[in-house]
Design a protein around this motif. Structure first.
Motif, mmCIF file in Angstrom:
data_model
loop_
_atom_site.group_PDB
_atom_site.id
_atom_site.type_symbol
_atom_site.label_atom_id
_atom_site.label_comp_id
_atom_site.label_asym_id
_atom_site.label_seq_id
_atom_site.Cartn_x
_atom_site.Cartn_y
_atom_site.Cartn_z
ATOM 1 N N ARG A 509 0.825 -1.212 0.000
ATOM 2 C CA ARG A 509 0.000 0.000 0.000
ATOM 3 C C ARG A 509 0.861 1.264 0.000
ATOM 4 N NH1 ARG A 509 -5.299 -0.462 3.910
ATOM 5 N NH2 ARG A 509 -6.554 -1.766 2.520
ATOM 6 N N ALA A 510 1.904 1.257 0.797
ATOM 7 C CA ALA A 510 2.780 2.426 0.880
ATOM 8 C C ALA A 510 3.430 2.734 -0.458
ATOM 9 C CB ALA A 510 3.848 2.200 1.951
ATOM 10 N N ALA A 511 3.628 1.675 -1.277
ATOM 11 C CA ALA A 511 4.241 1.856 -2.593
ATOM 12 C C ALA A 511 3.217 2.194 -3.670
ATOM 13 C CB ALA A 511 4.995 0.582 -2.981
ATOM 14 N N GLY A 512 1.968 2.428 -3.259
ATOM 15 C CA GLY A 512 0.939 2.812 -4.215
ATOM 16 C C GLY A 512 0.083 1.670 -4.718
ATOM 17 N N GLY A 513 0.300 0.458 -4.216
ATOM 18 C CA GLY A 513 -0.502 -0.685 -4.648
ATOM 19 C C GLY A 513 -1.856 -0.721 -3.959
ATOM 20 N N GLU A 514 -2.806 -1.381 -4.586
ATOM 21 C CA GLU A 514 -4.148 -1.536 -4.014
ATOM 22 C C GLU A 514 -4.373 -3.000 -3.659
ATOM 23 O OE1 GLU A 514 -7.503 0.889 -5.730
ATOM 24 O OE2 GLU A 514 -6.128 0.880 -7.436
ATOM 25 N N LEU A 515 -5.070 -3.214 -2.534
ATOM 26 C CA LEU A 515 -5.447 -4.553 -2.107
ATOM 27 C C LEU A 515 -6.964 -4.701 -2.188
ATOM 28 C CD1 LEU A 515 -3.082 -4.948 0.979
ATOM 29 C CD2 LEU A 515 -2.864 -6.078 -1.251
ATOM 30 N N LEU A 516 -7.403 -5.907 -2.424
ATOM 31 C CA LEU A 516 -8.836 -6.184 -2.553
ATOM 32 C C LEU A 516 -9.545 -5.858 -1.240
ATOM 33 C CD1 LEU A 516 -11.015 -7.487 -4.469
ATOM 34 C CD2 LEU A 516 -10.564 -9.631 -3.235
ATOM 35 N N PRO A 517 -10.532 -4.942 -1.246
ATOM 36 C CA PRO A 517 -11.261 -4.643 -0.011
ATOM 37 C C PRO A 517 -12.197 -5.788 0.371
ATOM 38 C CG PRO A 517 -12.184 -3.399 -1.850
ATOM 39 C CD PRO A 517 -10.961 -4.096 -2.380
ATOM 40 N N ILE A 518 -12.203 -6.130 1.641
ATOM 41 C CA ILE A 518 -13.014 -7.232 2.152
ATOM 42 C C ILE A 518 -14.139 -6.657 3.005
ATOM 43 C CG2 ILE A 518 -12.983 -9.350 3.538
ATOM 44 C CD1 ILE A 518 -11.393 -9.510 0.901
ATOM 45 N N PRO A 519 -15.390 -7.141 2.866
ATOM 46 C CA PRO A 519 -16.518 -6.585 3.618
ATOM 47 C C PRO A 519 -16.325 -6.690 5.133
ATOM 48 C CG PRO A 519 -17.293 -7.989 1.834
ATOM 49 C CD PRO A 519 -15.811 -8.177 1.914
ATOM 50 N N ALA A 520 -16.831 -5.695 5.856
ATOM 51 C CA ALA A 520 -16.728 -5.681 7.314
ATOM 52 C C ALA A 520 -17.439 -6.876 7.936
ATOM 53 C CB ALA A 520 -17.304 -4.377 7.866
ATOM 54 N N ASN A 521 -18.493 -7.364 7.276
ATOM 55 C CA ASN A 521 -19.231 -8.505 7.830
ATOM 56 C C ASN A 521 -18.340 -9.725 8.007
ATOM 57 O OD1 ASN A 521 -21.616 -7.034 7.861
ATOM 58 N ND2 ASN A 521 -22.224 -7.728 5.812
ATOM 59 N N TYR A 522 -17.349 -9.858 7.116
ATOM 60 C CA TYR A 522 -16.434 -11.000 7.222
ATOM 61 C C TYR A 522 -15.697 -10.961 8.557
ATOM 62 C CZ TYR A 522 -12.190 -13.747 6.627
ATOM 63 O OH TYR A 522 -11.152 -14.633 6.825
ATOM 64 N N TYR A 523 -15.242 -9.765 8.950
ATOM 65 C CA TYR A 523 -14.456 -9.655 10.179
ATOM 66 C C TYR A 523 -15.337 -9.783 11.420
ATOM 67 C CZ TYR A 523 -10.888 -8.416 6.903
ATOM 68 O OH TYR A 523 -10.006 -8.473 5.860
ATOM 69 N N ASP A 524 -16.604 -9.376 11.325
ATOM 70 C CA ASP A 524 -17.530 -9.607 12.431
ATOM 71 C C ASP A 524 -17.697 -11.112 12.669
ATOM 72 O OD1 ASP A 524 -17.856 -6.900 12.648
ATOM 73 O OD2 ASP A 524 -19.749 -6.844 11.508
ATOM 74 N N ASP A 525 -17.793 -11.866 11.578
ATOM 75 C CA ASP A 525 -17.916 -13.323 11.713
ATOM 76 C C ASP A 525 -16.621 -13.936 12.217
ATOM 77 O OD1 ASP A 525 -19.312 -15.972 11.045
ATOM 78 O OD2 ASP A 525 -17.494 -16.103 9.811
ATOM 79 N N LEU A 526 -15.477 -13.407 11.748
ATOM 80 C CA LEU A 526 -14.188 -13.926 12.192
ATOM 81 C C LEU A 526 -14.038 -13.758 13.700
ATOM 82 C CD1 LEU A 526 -11.940 -15.221 10.500
ATOM 83 C CD2 LEU A 526 -10.772 -13.002 10.478
ATOM 84 N N ALA A 527 -14.509 -12.622 14.225
ATOM 85 C CA ALA A 527 -14.429 -12.377 15.665
ATOM 86 C C ALA A 527 -15.264 -13.377 16.450
ATOM 87 C CB ALA A 527 -14.883 -10.947 15.969
ATOM 88 N N ALA A 528 -16.351 -13.829 15.845
ATOM 89 C CA ALA A 528 -17.206 -14.813 16.527
ATOM 90 C C ALA A 528 -16.594 -16.205 16.503
ATOM 91 C CB ALA A 528 -18.587 -14.836 15.860
ATOM 92 N N ARG A 529 -15.771 -16.486 15.508
ATOM 93 C CA ARG A 529 -15.219 -17.837 15.369
ATOM 94 C C ARG A 529 -13.895 -18.034 16.077
ATOM 95 N NH1 ARG A 529 -14.008 -19.451 10.054
ATOM 96 N NH2 ARG A 529 -14.076 -17.330 9.201
ATOM 97 N N TYR A 530 -13.073 -16.988 16.163
ATOM 98 C CA TYR A 530 -11.739 -17.140 16.732
ATOM 99 C C TYR A 530 -11.450 -16.014 17.726
ATOM 100 C CZ TYR A 530 -11.104 -20.044 12.528
ATOM 101 O OH TYR A 530 -11.244 -20.984 11.547
#
Length: 601
Positions: A509-530
């Motif tokens: 990112r610092a070098a100007g590259g873009e990463l695929l944005p991931i929906p916030a819902n995914y991380y809400d579920d991740l918090a419930a699982r781990y």
């Protein structure tokens, strides 16, 4: 042993099927009745055509609902048989397949079945024909090979024997060891087919999902060993009903079929092709693109340096640590969008790897070489991907890097690069070549095949199957969509391993590259699982990093945006994690649709 293939395995007219079988190297064919009935050629013309192609007609099939019938029904069956035997005489075929009856008129009477099969054999013998009686797995009263053999044995007729079919035997879970009790001379024919392990009606299973040996879940090699111990010396013949094969070009399907028999014969010791030279790593991945700028920008943001250029071709070498990517901007006829076209595999014996590939019918690629270019062996995978067998820094063998000139932008020292290398490659397969590709990579390259996985895509299902070396030095994920329309819809990708995916993502990112944005819902579920350490999940959310774990370890990964048909994945494996983040694939696919309206693969 001689090899044969049923015409029902292939698409097209009977003439096209015969030509494909001959070109693939088969010795003979089974003529399926429907193919004969639909052909404009007379039986004598088909016989002559086969002779011209060097093919014998090993079986005419099938004859149905003949045995254990009321006398009036049996008389009609004999009348039908007389006509078929005359047709066989004109064809030059001397063995007919008779399937166990499924007729509602059939009686549960083994003695009557034996008596009527004996009478049928009398008629067949008068016409110079042998009858091979086969138990259909869904036969009305006779559905197992041992039951069929008991009836044949009771009939005790020289023109009556049994036909063994691996699908009918293994789909019922029958023990094939009993085959060794059948005299070899009474096994008139052997039909081979594999199939995926499915829980469904056996008739539908048989009619739609059979595949060639080595492409399914049956122990076809084990069954063949029992047949050989019984003393069978007839042809090894493929009889595969498969909806995909019926829609695919006959020529490549016939080659795939012949390769499956070569591998099967190797498993049981009938042939001895050169041993697999199992690759030890990935030397490079080559992208072909009409415009190098977008690819170069992403590679630069990932920390790669352009270190060399090919002396005679428009190909640049980009490197970070042990990860090497070639960017090829020609020739013009290949400019169909950025795609992963070539893989260089480190090989302990490049020449041996090429010999095995050629023996197993892989096309050896001619290479346009300038004076002084390294002589590298290369073959084509079923999807057209070029596979080069390389010996980077192996004394006495050509080093492909000798074809490149340093451009002065020396890349970072590999020893300081935090484990950067190519972790795995994902290759999209034509929809009709998924099983062929898995067999090819296992048989030709010596890779181990894992089970098939279905992944939900917003617009359908994807199937994937990983093949790899035991140590994970080479990992390839084969992916296919659910229908022909998906052939070009799913992207390929290069997964780059690093010891610190968080730092790699931040640097990108610092070098100007873009990463695929991931929906916030995914991380809400991740918090419930781990459970995570303080701030860890927030970091993943910020950078679009996905997370998975198995019994061996953990997996963190993120993705660049797609260029043409290709994107990059950054991965970090800890504790011996063996998977590929498959539970996260639906989220990644949906995110790619959102960003580009593009179906990733």
């Amino acid at each position: 042993m001689r090899t044969s293939i049923a015409t029902v395995c292939l698409s097209g007219s009977l003439t096209e099927k015969l030509t494909a079988a001959s070109r693939a190297g088969f010795d003979g064919v089974e003529i399926f009745e429907n193919d004969l009935l639909a052909s404009p050629l007379a039986p004598e013309e088909i016989r002559a055509r086969c002779a011209d192609l060097g093919l014998t007609i090993d079986l005419y099939q099938p004859m149905r609902d003949v045995e254990a019938l009321p006398e009036e029904e049996f008389a009609r069956a004999l009348r039908r048989a007389r006509h078929k035997f005359e047709t066989m005489r004109r064809l030059g075929a001397d063995t007919v397949l008779v399937c166990s009856s499924v007729s509602p008129h059939t009686l549960d009477d083994d003695a009557l079945a034996a008596e009527q099969l004996g009478r049928l054999a009398d008629l067949a013998q008068d016409h110079g024909v042998r009858v091979a009686y086969e138990a259909l797995a869904w036969g009305r009263h006779i559905s197992t090979y041992d039951h069929a053999w008991r009836v044949v044995e009771a009939a005790d007729h020289p023109a009556l024997g049994t036909c063994l079919d691996s699908f009918h035997i293994l789909s019922r879970g029958s023990d094939p060891k009993g085959i060794e009790d059948i005299p070899g001379e009474k096994i008139f024919f052997l039909q081979l087919a594999d199939a995926p392990l499915l829980a469904m009606d056996v008739l539908q299973w048989s009619r739609h999902y059979r595949c060639f040996p080595g492409q399914g879940g049956f122990d076809v090699a084990g069954l063949l060993r029992h047949v050989m111990r019984a003393g069978y010396d007839g042809p090894l013949s493929l009889e595969v009903f498969n909806d995909v094969f019926r829609q695919s070009e006959a020529g490549p399907t016939a080659v795939d079929a012949r390769r499956s028999l070569l591998v099967l014969q190797e498993q049981v010791g009938l042939v001895a092709p050169p041993a697999p030279a199992v690759p030890t790593g990935v030397a490079f991945a080559e992208l072909v693109t009409p415009d190098a700028a977008p690819v170069s920008a992403v590679l630069g943001a990932l920390g790669f340096a352009r270190t060399a250029r090919h002396r005679g071709k428009p190909v640049d070498l980009w490197q970070r640590g042990d990860a090497r990517v070639l960017v090829n901007t020609g020739p013009a006829e290949r400019r169909d969008g950025t795609r992963l076209a070539t893989i260089g595999l480190e090989s302990p014996d490049p020449a041996g790897a090429a010999r095995r590939a050629e023996t197993l019918l892989a096309p050896v690629l001619p290479r346009r070489r300038a004076r002084g270019d390294a002589l590298l062996e290369a073959v084509a995978a079923p999807d057209g991907t070029e596979l080069f067998f390389c010996a980077t820094e192996r004394p006495g063998l050509p080093d492909w890097r000798a074809d490149f000139e340093n451009v002065g932008g020396a890349g970072p020292d590999a020893g300081d690069e935090g484990g950067w290398r190519i972790d795995h490659l994902s290759l999209t397969q034509p929809w009709h070549q998924f099983d062929e590709a898995a067999l090819f990579h296992r048989a030709v390259l010596g890779l181990r095949s894992q089970g098939s996985v279905d992944v939900a895509d917003p617009y359908g299902l994807l199937r994937s199957r990983a093949v790899s070396t035991d140590d994970g030095a080479v990992r390839i994920v084969l992916t296919v969509g659910a229908a022909p329309i998906d052939d070009t819809a799913h992207a390929q990708h290069i997964a780059l391993a690093t010891d610190d995916v968080v730092a790699a993502a931040r640097d990108h990112r610092a070098a100007g590259g873009e990463l695929l944005p991931i929906p916030a819902n995914y991380y809400d579920d991740l918090a419930a699982r781990y459970e995570f350490a303080d701030g860890e999940l927030e970091t993943y959310r910020e950078l679009g990093i996905l997370y998975d774990r198995d019994e061996h370890g953990t997996f963190r990964h993120c993705y660049t945006l797609t260029i043409g048909r290709v994107f990059f994945e950054l991965v970090q494996r800890d504790g011996g994690y063996r998977g590929y983040g498959a539970p996260n694939a639906p989220v990644r696919l949906a995110a790619q649709h959102t960003v580009r309206g593009f179906t990733g693969g």
